[in-house]
Design a protein around this motif. Structure first.
Motif, PDB file in Angstrom:
ATOM      1  N   GLU A   9       0.832  -1.205   0.000  1.00  0.00           N
ATOM      2  CA  GLU A   9       0.000   0.000   0.000  1.00  0.00           C
ATOM      3  C   GLU A   9       0.866   1.254   0.000  1.00  0.00           C
ATOM      4  N   ARG A  10       1.957   1.247   0.767  1.00  0.00           N
ATOM      5  CA  ARG A  10       2.842   2.404   0.817  1.00  0.00           C
ATOM      6  C   ARG A  10       3.449   2.686  -0.558  1.00  0.00           C
ATOM      7  N   LEU A  11       3.939   1.650  -1.219  1.00  0.00           N
ATOM      8  CA  LEU A  11       4.572   1.841  -2.524  1.00  0.00           C
ATOM      9  C   LEU A  11       3.552   2.257  -3.590  1.00  0.00           C
ATOM     10  N   VAL A  12       2.368   1.643  -3.556  1.00  0.00           N
ATOM     11  CA  VAL A  12       1.343   1.957  -4.552  1.00  0.00           C
ATOM     12  C   VAL A  12       0.864   3.400  -4.415  1.00  0.00           C
ATOM     13  N   SER A  13       0.831   3.933  -3.214  1.00  0.00           N
ATOM     14  CA  SER A  13       0.282   5.269  -2.981  1.00  0.00           C
ATOM     15  C   SER A  13       1.154   6.377  -3.554  1.00  0.00           C
ATOM     16  N   ILE A  14       2.397   6.054  -3.932  1.00  0.00           N
ATOM     17  CA  ILE A  14       3.329   7.072  -4.420  1.00  0.00           C
ATOM     18  C   ILE A  14       3.241   7.165  -5.942  1.00  0.00           C
ATOM     19  N   GLU A  86      -8.810  -1.958  -0.323  1.00  0.00           N
ATOM     20  CA  GLU A  86      -8.873  -3.421  -0.202  1.00  0.00           C
ATOM     21  C   GLU A  86     -10.322  -3.881  -0.255  1.00  0.00           C
ATOM     22  N   ARG A  87     -10.594  -4.866  -1.114  1.00  0.00           N
ATOM     23  CA  ARG A  87     -11.900  -5.502  -1.194  1.00  0.00           C
ATOM     24  C   ARG A  87     -11.704  -6.969  -1.531  1.00  0.00           C
ATOM     25  N   ASP A  88     -12.342  -7.833  -0.768  1.00  0.00           N
ATOM     26  CA  ASP A  88     -12.367  -9.270  -1.076  1.00  0.00           C
ATOM     27  C   ASP A  88     -10.970  -9.846  -1.265  1.00  0.00           C
ATOM     28  N   ASP A  89     -10.066  -9.539  -0.343  1.00  0.00           N
ATOM     29  CA  ASP A  89      -8.699 -10.058  -0.354  1.00  0.00           C
ATOM     30  C   ASP A  89      -7.907  -9.600  -1.571  1.00  0.00           C
ATOM     31  N   ARG A  90      -8.252  -8.428  -2.112  1.00  0.00           N
ATOM     32  CA  ARG A  90      -7.488  -7.842  -3.202  1.00  0.00           C
ATOM     33  C   ARG A  90      -7.197  -6.378  -2.892  1.00  0.00           C
ATOM     34  N   LEU A  91      -6.023  -5.914  -3.317  1.00  0.00           N
ATOM     35  CA  LEU A  91      -5.699  -4.494  -3.246  1.00  0.00           C
ATOM     36  C   LEU A  91      -5.920  -3.881  -4.621  1.00  0.00           C
ATOM     37  N   TYR A  92      -6.640  -2.754  -4.653  1.00  0.00           N
ATOM     38  CA  TYR A  92      -6.939  -2.061  -5.900  1.00  0.00           C
ATOM     39  C   TYR A  92      -6.150  -0.757  -5.960  1.00  0.00           C
ATOM     40  N   GLY A  93      -5.645  -0.433  -7.141  1.00  0.00           N
ATOM     41  CA  GLY A  93      -4.943   0.822  -7.343  1.00  0.00           C
ATOM     42  C   GLY A  93      -3.909   0.684  -8.441  1.00  0.00           C
ATOM     43  N   THR A  96      -0.696  -1.813  -8.360  1.00  0.00           N
ATOM     44  CA  THR A  96      -0.815  -2.954  -7.447  1.00  0.00           C
ATOM     45  C   THR A  96      -0.346  -4.231  -8.129  1.00  0.00           C
ATOM     46  N   ALA A  97      -0.797  -4.446  -9.383  1.00  0.00           N
ATOM     47  CA  ALA A  97      -0.400  -5.636 -10.131  1.00  0.00           C
ATOM     48  C   ALA A  97       0.916  -5.424 -10.861  1.00  0.00           C
ATOM     49  N   ASP A  98       1.106  -4.240 -11.412  1.00  0.00           N
ATOM     50  CA  ASP A  98       2.274  -3.958 -12.263  1.00  0.00           C
ATOM     51  C   ASP A  98       3.001  -2.728 -11.764  1.00  0.00           C
ATOM     52  N   MET A  99       3.986  -2.894 -10.815  1.00  0.00           N
ATOM     53  CA  MET A  99       4.229  -4.160 -10.140  1.00  0.00           C
ATOM     54  C   MET A  99       4.730  -3.947  -8.719  1.00  0.00           C
ATOM     55  N   ASN A 100       4.109  -2.963  -8.028  1.00  0.00           N
ATOM     56  CA  ASN A 100       4.568  -2.665  -6.672  1.00  0.00           C
ATOM     57  C   ASN A 100       4.245  -3.762  -5.672  1.00  0.00           C
ATOM     58  N   GLY A 101       3.205  -4.568  -5.957  1.00  0.00           N
ATOM     59  CA  GLY A 101       2.946  -5.703  -5.084  1.00  0.00           C
ATOM     60  C   GLY A 101       4.102  -6.683  -5.102  1.00  0.00           C
ATOM     61  N   ALA A 102       4.595  -7.006  -6.296  1.00  0.00           N
ATOM     62  CA  ALA A 102       5.739  -7.909  -6.407  1.00  0.00           C
ATOM     63  C   ALA A 102       6.985  -7.297  -5.800  1.00  0.00           C
ATOM     64  N   VAL A 103       7.191  -5.981  -5.983  1.00  0.00           N
ATOM     65  CA  VAL A 103       8.359  -5.323  -5.396  1.00  0.00           C
ATOM     66  C   VAL A 103       8.329  -5.448  -3.878  1.00  0.00           C
ATOM     67  N   ALA A 104       7.159  -5.257  -3.274  1.00  0.00           N
ATOM     68  CA  ALA A 104       7.042  -5.394  -1.823  1.00  0.00           C
ATOM     69  C   ALA A 104       7.359  -6.815  -1.381  1.00  0.00           C
ATOM     70  N   ALA A 105       6.815  -7.816  -2.092  1.00  0.00           N
ATOM     71  CA  ALA A 105       7.095  -9.210  -1.748  1.00  0.00           C
ATOM     72  C   ALA A 105       8.577  -9.523  -1.885  1.00  0.00           C
ATOM     73  N   MET A 106       9.223  -8.980  -2.903  1.00  0.00           N
ATOM     74  CA  MET A 106      10.646  -9.209  -3.108  1.00  0.00           C
ATOM     75  C   MET A 106      11.491  -8.537  -2.030  1.00  0.00           C
ATOM     76  N   LEU A 107      11.104  -7.323  -1.645  1.00  0.00           N
ATOM     77  CA  LEU A 107      11.838  -6.641  -0.584  1.00  0.00           C
ATOM     78  C   LEU A 107      11.822  -7.457   0.711  1.00  0.00           C
ATOM     79  N   LEU A 108      10.652  -7.969   1.083  1.00  0.00           N
ATOM     80  CA  LEU A 108      10.552  -8.739   2.325  1.00  0.00           C
ATOM     81  C   LEU A 108      11.314 -10.057   2.222  1.00  0.00           C
TER      82      LEU A 108
END
Length: 357
Positions: A9-14, A86-93, A96-108
């Motif tokens: 969420e932090r990365l997507v908001s920027i 967030e709705r129904d176990d998904r993040l919208y914005g 999110t898909a391309d591709m800050n969600g993956a960047v967050a997972a990779m960072l962790l």
């Protein structure tokens, strides 16, 4: 709120469609705060980090990008930040898909893995506009042995299943120009009709064989198609120029024989963009990545082929063995309802960490 969701969420908001600097700052700051890695911000704006190891062997890097395409109006708040919901176990914005969600997972995963060999992380700029960041990084010495690029590979073998892409197509965009000689339309024989010459070129493109290739047992099929044509200046003038746009989806090691068009009278050919395809050059990486994915999701997942070009093409072109593995699903990126599954994001983080270990 989970750490993975919060970081995504932090990365997507920027906003990072016009200027990637703030997004790069956030990634760099997070790495310096949460890891003891050697963190580097190169001249292009890429963020790169390495965790050293006393053991030799193949180095592995997680690779993403933090630029995004321009948002839909509904994806931006009144103060200019990007909307994340967030709705129904998904993040919208946007992103999110391309591709800050993956960047967050990779960072962790980069922070938490216990690797036996050198482990890297990179988030590039300019992926959405032709791979400027990846091209700069490879010329600036970024050369892991193996790379996992976090572009979308979910939903290819079955809905909701995280897969591993061992190949993807590239894209070559070309302009064919037909040159003629203008004349008054009442005396067409006094000129040379560029549209007629262009029509011959269209027929030649239509007759070209689309390239194919096999990568680790997976078949990759390209395509070649005329997508635009323009010529003429007035209803009573024989046109002296006509241009044709050709979209070619390339495959590893093969190209359509567009050069044949230049043998036609008055025809010239210009390549406007050439995004390279990717073929994984290491069956060990491909197999280990798939094992990590299957361990993260109870045995599901397959080796697949991705239809879209990614930064993996630039890395593979420089000799890096690559796979693509990420949470985005086909058709999800770049839409006004772009979103990512949180459960798939969690599986991605798990798979990345398993592979790094």
């Amino acid at each position: 709120m989970s750490e993975l969701r919060a970081l995504t969420e932090r990365l997507v908001s920027i906003p990072s469609h016009d200027d990637e600097t703030a997004a790069g700052d956030a990634i760099e700051d997070w790495l310096r705060e949460h890891t003891d890695a050697d963190v580097h911000r190169d001249e292009a704006g890429n963020v790169r980090a390495w965790r050293a190891s006393e053991n030799s062997g193949e180095s592995l890097a997680f690779v993403g990008h933090h630029d995004v395409v321009p948002p839909d109006d509904s994806q931006v708040t009144e103060n200019g930040a990007f909307v994340v919901a967030e709705r129904d176990d998904r993040l919208y914005g946007r992103g999110t898909a391309d591709m800050n969600g993956a960047v967050a997972a990779m960072l962790l995963a980069f922070r938490d893995a216990d690797p036996e060999r050198p482990l890297g992380f990179a988030s590039f700029v300019g992926e959405e506009t032709g791979g400027a960041g990846a091209r700069h990084a490879r010329s600036d010495g970024f050369d892991p042995d193996w790379a996992v690029v976090g572009e979308g590979s979910t939903g290819y073998s079955a809905d909701g299943v995280l897969d591993v892409a061992v190949a993807h197509k590239g894209r070559r965009a070309s302009t064919l120009t037909a040159a003629g000689a203008s004349a008054h339309a009442s005396e067409p024989e006094a000129g040379e009709n560029a549209v007629y010459r262009a029509a011959d070129a269209v027929d030649a493109v239509r007759d070209l064989d689309a390239p194919t290739a096999d990568v680790l047992g997976e078949s990759v099929s390209g395509s070649v198609a005329v997508t635009e044509i323009a010529g003429g200046t007035a209803w009573n003038v024989i046109p002296d120029e006509c241009t044709i746009t050709v979209d070619e989806r390339t495959v590893p090691g093969e190209r359509a024989a567009l050069d044949r068009v230049e043998d036609l009278p008055g025809m010239s050919w210009t390549v406007d963009q050439d995004l390279p395809p990717m073929a994984c050059s290491s069956d060990r990486l491909a197999d280990r990545a798939l094992s990590a994915v299957r361990e993260a999701q109870d045995g599901d997942g397959e080796h697949v082929v991705k239809p879209h070009a990614t930064d993996a093409g630039w890395l593979a072109d420089a000799g890096v063995a690559c796979v693509v593995c990420g949470p985005a699903e086909p058709g999800e990126a770049h839409t006004e309802t772009e979103s990512v599954s949180l459960s798939v994001l969690r599986r991605c983080r798990d798979a990345y960490e398993r592979l790094a270990a």
